[in-house]
Design a protein around this motif. Sequence first.
Motif, PDB file in Angstrom:
ATOM      1  N   PRO A  68      37.943  25.148  41.359  1.00 20.99           N
ATOM      2  CA  PRO A  68      39.181  25.682  41.334  1.00 20.99           C
ATOM      3  C   PRO A  68      38.980  27.209  42.069  1.00 20.99           C
ATOM      4  O   PRO A  68      37.933  27.922  42.447  1.00 20.99           O
ATOM      5  CB  PRO A  68      39.360  26.307  40.014  1.00 20.99           C
ATOM      6  N   THR A  69      39.957  27.354  42.890  1.00 23.79           N
ATOM      7  CA  THR A  69      40.197  28.647  43.710  1.00 23.79           C
ATOM      8  C   THR A  69      40.910  29.812  42.941  1.00 23.79           C
ATOM      9  O   THR A  69      41.103  31.043  43.356  1.00 23.79           O
ATOM     10  CB  THR A  69      40.636  28.616  44.973  1.00 23.79           C
ATOM     11  N   THR A  70      41.439  29.474  41.895  1.00 26.77           N
ATOM     12  CA  THR A  70      42.301  30.415  40.917  1.00 26.77           C
ATOM     13  C   THR A  70      41.572  30.654  39.767  1.00 26.77           C
ATOM     14  O   THR A  70      40.966  29.788  39.098  1.00 26.77           O
ATOM     15  CB  THR A  70      43.838  29.841  40.801  1.00 26.77           C
ATOM     16  N   PRO A  71      41.778  31.770  38.913  1.00 25.26           N
ATOM     17  CA  PRO A  71      41.316  31.924  37.705  1.00 25.26           C
ATOM     18  C   PRO A  71      41.505  30.657  36.667  1.00 25.26           C
ATOM     19  O   PRO A  71      42.763  30.306  36.418  1.00 25.26           O
ATOM     20  CB  PRO A  71      41.856  33.136  37.128  1.00 25.26           C
ATOM     21  N   ARG A 100      41.868  37.720  30.852  1.00 27.24           N
ATOM     22  CA  ARG A 100      42.878  36.852  31.662  1.00 27.24           C
ATOM     23  C   ARG A 100      43.947  37.612  32.252  1.00 27.24           C
ATOM     24  O   ARG A 100      44.086  37.362  33.464  1.00 27.24           O
ATOM     25  CB  ARG A 100      43.617  36.031  30.522  1.00 27.24           C
ATOM     26  N   GLY A 108      42.867  39.131  35.598  1.00 30.54           N
ATOM     27  CA  GLY A 108      42.808  38.083  36.419  1.00 30.54           C
ATOM     28  C   GLY A 108      41.369  37.152  36.541  1.00 30.54           C
ATOM     29  O   GLY A 108      41.129  36.907  37.808  1.00 30.54           O
ATOM     30  N   ARG A 109      40.597  37.426  35.751  1.00 32.65           N
ATOM     31  CA  ARG A 109      39.295  36.755  35.413  1.00 32.65           C
ATOM     32  C   ARG A 109      39.112  35.363  35.125  1.00 32.65           C
ATOM     33  O   ARG A 109      40.159  35.019  34.231  1.00 32.65           O
ATOM     34  CB  ARG A 109      38.205  37.593  35.077  1.00 32.65           C
ATOM     35  N   SER A 110      38.426  34.664  35.578  1.00 34.19           N
ATOM     36  CA  SER A 110      38.031  33.354  34.820  1.00 34.19           C
ATOM     37  C   SER A 110      37.422  33.550  33.680  1.00 34.19           C
ATOM     38  O   SER A 110      36.563  34.643  33.628  1.00 34.19           O
ATOM     39  CB  SER A 110      37.212  32.360  35.940  1.00 34.19           C
TER      40      SER A 110
END
Length: 227
Positions: free
Chosen positions: A65-68, A137, A140-142
């Motif tokens: 994935p490219t998003t968190p 979260r 904005g972090r995974s």
Amino acid sequence: MVLLRNIAFSIVFWGLSVPIVATAPISALFGRRAIVRHATAWTLVHRWAVRHLLGIRVKVEGVQPTTPVFYAAKHQSMWETLELQCRLGGPAMVLKRELANIPVWGWSARCYGAIVVDREAAGAAMRGMMREAEAARLEGRSILIFPEGTRVAPGEQPPLKPGFAGLYRILAMPTVPIATDIGLLWPRRGLKRPGVVTLRFGDVIPPGLPRRVAEAAIHAGMNALER
């Protein structure tokens, strides 16, 4: 040759790790971004040593994935704990309290944004873990967890620990299982061997599923490479 590779890896990686880890508290003084960069530098040293000294190459399957997202990974060795730090862009990791209590290093890990879990936790401690995860979260972090709770040998598929279900519910993030077969090359005891390790990103599990359905999908995805 395998023995010589292991000796070279130990000398180079652990020799460089001492000053890198020892200076982590200095980076931590400059905030989250600085300590994450410091940690990534360490894991890139590890990646180089694994590839060029141990002769272990990585084959990636699936789509990262490219998003968190909330990652749930198989845990068979030290390798994936460091490799995933840089590959996933510095995620907030769920960390055992025993590691977080190591003097100096544990403080640096907390500055990094590690989410500390106590296996024997009472309700209040578990709620603290949930708050730390929610804070990550909102940054904005995974978030990365090894939900089987411990390192296992190839072929072993223990059930997920209860903390995973709580985080899955609270975070309400898309969840991605990660499978690996690194244990075939990197045993708990004995020499590490050259070869190709597979890292597989499974299908995205949407938030909000019933607990049993979500756990079954994650468990299957994490163990997709088990023989």
